[in-house]
Design an enzyme around this catalytic site. Structure first.
Site, PDB file in Angstrom:
ATOM      1  N   ARG A 267     -53.960 -34.460  -8.857  1.00 32.89           N
ATOM      2  CA  ARG A 267     -55.152 -33.640  -9.125  1.00 32.89           C
ATOM      3  C   ARG A 267     -56.093 -33.820  -7.953  1.00 32.89           C
ATOM      4  O   ARG A 267     -56.651 -34.888  -7.767  1.00 32.89           O
ATOM      5  CB  ARG A 267     -55.820 -34.091 -10.430  1.00 32.89           C
ATOM      6  CG  ARG A 267     -57.263 -33.651 -10.493  1.00 32.89           C
ATOM      7  CD  ARG A 267     -57.972 -33.966 -11.771  1.00 32.89           C
ATOM      8  NE  ARG A 267     -57.942 -35.314 -12.252  1.00 32.89           N
ATOM      9  CZ  ARG A 267     -58.742 -36.304 -11.842  1.00 32.89           C
ATOM     10  NH1 ARG A 267     -59.606 -36.113 -10.871  1.00 32.89           N
ATOM     11  NH2 ARG A 267     -58.656 -37.492 -12.392  1.00 32.89           N
ATOM     12  N   HIS A 271     -61.885 -34.711 -12.252  1.00 39.29           N
ATOM     13  CA  HIS A 271     -61.299 -34.558 -13.589  1.00 39.29           C
ATOM     14  C   HIS A 271     -61.845 -33.303 -14.260  1.00 39.29           C
ATOM     15  O   HIS A 271     -61.102 -32.477 -14.780  1.00 39.29           O
ATOM     16  CB  HIS A 271     -61.610 -35.807 -14.426  1.00 39.29           C
ATOM     17  CG  HIS A 271     -61.233 -35.656 -15.864  1.00 39.29           C
ATOM     18  ND1 HIS A 271     -59.926 -35.656 -16.286  1.00 39.29           N
ATOM     19  CD2 HIS A 271     -61.991 -35.472 -16.969  1.00 39.29           C
ATOM     20  CE1 HIS A 271     -59.897 -35.487 -17.602  1.00 39.29           C
ATOM     21  NE2 HIS A 271     -61.133 -35.382 -18.037  1.00 39.29           N
ATOM     22  N   TYR A 280     -63.827 -43.429  -7.545  1.00 40.43           N
ATOM     23  CA  TYR A 280     -62.642 -44.210  -7.930  1.00 40.43           C
ATOM     24  C   TYR A 280     -61.401 -43.981  -7.058  1.00 40.43           C
ATOM     25  O   TYR A 280     -60.350 -44.526  -7.331  1.00 40.43           O
ATOM     26  CB  TYR A 280     -62.300 -43.987  -9.416  1.00 40.43           C
ATOM     27  CG  TYR A 280     -62.108 -42.531  -9.833  1.00 40.43           C
ATOM     28  CD1 TYR A 280     -60.887 -41.891  -9.663  1.00 40.43           C
ATOM     29  CD2 TYR A 280     -63.151 -41.806 -10.407  1.00 40.43           C
ATOM     30  CE1 TYR A 280     -60.709 -40.581 -10.048  1.00 40.43           C
ATOM     31  CE2 TYR A 280     -62.986 -40.480 -10.802  1.00 40.43           C
ATOM     32  CZ  TYR A 280     -61.762 -39.882 -10.622  1.00 40.43           C
ATOM     33  OH  TYR A 280     -61.585 -38.569 -11.004  1.00 40.43           O
TER      34      TYR A 280
HETATM   35  C1  LIG Z   1     -57.729 -39.023 -28.210  1.00 39.24           C
HETATM   36  C2  LIG Z   1     -58.650 -38.906 -27.032  1.00 39.24           C
HETATM   37  N1  LIG Z   1     -59.083 -40.030 -26.421  1.00 39.24           N
HETATM   38  C3  LIG Z   1     -59.901 -39.937 -25.351  1.00 39.24           C
HETATM   39  C4  LIG Z   1     -60.318 -38.709 -24.894  1.00 39.24           C
HETATM   40  C5  LIG Z   1     -61.243 -38.618 -23.675  1.00 39.24           C
HETATM   41  N2  LIG Z   1     -60.482 -38.114 -22.520  1.00 39.24           N
HETATM   42  C6  LIG Z   1     -60.634 -36.841 -22.103  1.00 39.24           C
HETATM   43  S1  LIG Z   1     -59.659 -36.495 -20.792  1.00 39.24           S
HETATM   44  C7  LIG Z   1     -59.023 -38.060 -20.754  1.00 39.24           C
HETATM   45  C8  LIG Z   1     -57.995 -38.452 -19.721  1.00 39.24           C
HETATM   46  C9  LIG Z   1     -56.700 -37.700 -19.862  1.00 39.24           C
HETATM   47  O1  LIG Z   1     -55.885 -37.956 -18.756  1.00 39.24           O
HETATM   48  P1  LIG Z   1     -54.455 -37.349 -18.629  1.00 39.24           P
HETATM   49  O2  LIG Z   1     -53.736 -37.401 -19.933  1.00 39.24           O
HETATM   50  O3  LIG Z   1     -53.785 -38.017 -17.470  1.00 39.24           O
HETATM   51  O4  LIG Z   1     -54.687 -35.798 -18.333  1.00 39.24           O
HETATM   52  P2  LIG Z   1     -55.418 -35.089 -17.107  1.00 39.24           P
HETATM   53  O5  LIG Z   1     -56.859 -34.913 -17.544  1.00 39.24           O
HETATM   54  O6  LIG Z   1     -55.285 -35.970 -15.912  1.00 39.24           O
HETATM   55  O7  LIG Z   1     -54.749 -33.779 -16.926  1.00 39.24           O
HETATM   56  C10 LIG Z   1     -59.592 -38.833 -21.760  1.00 39.24           C
HETATM   57  C11 LIG Z   1     -59.269 -40.245 -21.983  1.00 39.24           C
HETATM   58  C12 LIG Z   1     -59.868 -37.563 -25.575  1.00 39.24           C
HETATM   59  N3  LIG Z   1     -60.210 -36.331 -25.187  1.00 39.24           N
HETATM   60  N4  LIG Z   1     -59.021 -37.686 -26.632  1.00 39.24           N
END
Ligand SMILES: Cc1ncc(C[n+]2csc(CCOP(=O)(O)OP(=O)(O)O)c2C)c(N)n1
Length: 372
Positions: A267, A271, A280
């Site tokens: 990415r 985010h 980071y």
């Molecule tokens: C169950 C849950 N826990 C925490 C969050 C907060 N949160 C939003 S995005 C994220 C990170 C997700 O990372 P990844 O799965 O690698 O997907 P990316 O955003 O990198 O595409 C988190 C922890 C959430 N939305 N849902």
């Protein structure tokens, strides 16, 4: 329905040492025994189409980013760098297949046919879904990390019970693999040999957490513990992603059960538009991935095939600009819903309790208006 649980097999994962690749950085075609038989129809025109798709997806992303900064959208999770990881599999899907994804799947939404005015409503926070899920066969964007994997497996199990040919693709990030939902989904998919494809877009970060903090082993190794075969693929190589997805969809459709694909990608943006990645990760890392740009690689491959790149780029730009214009107009002209609309899509038929809540809400709004 009979249930067979496959035995764990260390040979279930391919690409663990070096991700499966067919397009080298300079656009040369690398021979790949596993993927090549699934790319025999990809000639210059098919590769051009994949390229144009990626250019359009990227343009949608950059336009949305700008629209957020200009106050027309509330939030945007950019996908810059992940175009190949989405376009390759999206173009391997059958029309009747379903996609269950997260909030970063703009490439899938676009290629499934989401209407831009409906799509804009999601990111203006005017609608929960925006598009009609049944119409484009893509579930609303899932914000709860990993939950969509259960939805995808559920759909696939139902498709199998119905004797239909449908396959579910569920796509999620590297961070999602740390969620219980994903482990649960893998158990059910494996046990019931559901026609589902797990696409993990390993973009290296779960917000600020690097993937190495979450997993001591390659993510593609994990599903093998559930008896699910997996492929670790260069996620910036649209052809490798396309071929891997074709293999997985064919397997699912012919009764072979689930497959896990780890797309190794990056990415490049934040985010979301509220995040600052400089806090980071360092610039050198970002630059190393810019050198692996998924679009540049295809441009070089097309040049090698003798394509008139000037014409291809010009055509792609016209189509991308049209899309951006359409999306911008949709964002600028979308009307917010009435607060009352929240009650409309809870159940197919409203219940008495829901009707009572609607009236209570209306009375509350009236009381505010009366005192204003
Ligand atoms: C169950 C849950 N826990 C925490 C969050 C907060 N949160 C939003 S995005 C994220 C990170 C997700 O990372 P990844 O799965 O690698 O997907 P990316 O955003 O990198 O595409 C988190 C922890 C959430 N939305 N849902």
């Amino acid at each position: 329905m009979s249930i067979t649980v496959p035995a764990p097999d260390p040979a279930l994962a391919v690409g663990l040492d070096v991700p499966l690749t067919v397009l080298d950085l300079d656009g040369t075609r690398l021979p790949n025994e596993l993927l090549d038989p699934h790319l025999t129809d990809i000639d210059e025109s098919a590769l051009t189409n994949l390229y144009v798709d990626m250019v359009r997806v990227r343009r949608l992303d950059t336009e949305a980013f700008a629209l957020t900064r200009q106050g027309h959208l509330v939030l945007w999770p950019p996908l810059l760098g992940q175009e190949a990881a989405q376009v390759g599999p999206a173009r391997a899907l059958g029309e009747q297949d379903w996609v269950f994804g997260s909030y970063r799947e703009h490439g899938f939404a676009l290629l499934r046919g989401a209407d831009m005015s409906e799509f804009a409503r999601i990111w203006k926070a005017y609608a929960h879904s925006g598009w009609d899920p049944q119409e484009i066969r893509m579930a609303p964007s899932q914000i709860i990390i990993g939950a969509q994997t259960l939805h995808g497996v559920g759909y696939a199990m139902a498709a199998k019970m119905d004797g239909s040919d449908d396959v579910a693709l569920t796509t999620f990030g590297d961070g999602a693999t740390s969620e219980g939902d994903v482990s649960e989904a893998l158990v059910w998919a494996s046990t019931f040999q559901a026609p589902v494809v797990f696409l993990c877009q390993n973009n290296q970060y779960a917000i600020s957490e690097p993937v190495a903090l979450q997993s001591g082993v390659p993510l593609a190794l994990r599903p093998t513990g559930f008896g699910i075969p997996s492929m670790r693929v260069d996620g910036n190589d649209v052809l490798a992603m396309h071929a891997a997805a074709r293999i997985a969809f064919d397997r699912a459709r012919s009764g072979g059960g689930p497959t896990f694909i780890e797309a190794v990608t990056y990415r490049r943006g934040p985010h979301t538009t509220t995040d600052d990645p400089k806090r980071y990760r360092d610039r050198a890392e970002e630059e190393a991935w810019i050198a692996k740009d998924p679009l540049d690689r295809v441009e070089r491959a097309l040049e090698r095939m003798g394509a008139n790149m000037e014409a291809v780029r010009a055509e792609a730009k016209i189509r991308a600009d049209q899309l951006a214009k359409e999306f911008r107009a949709a964002c600028e002209h979308a009307e917010p819903p009435l607060a009352d609309a929240i009650f409309d899509q809870v159940y197919a038929q409203p219940t008495r309790r829901l009707e009572r809540q609607r009236l209570e809400h209306q009375a509350f709004v009236n009381s505010i208006e009366a005192t204003a």
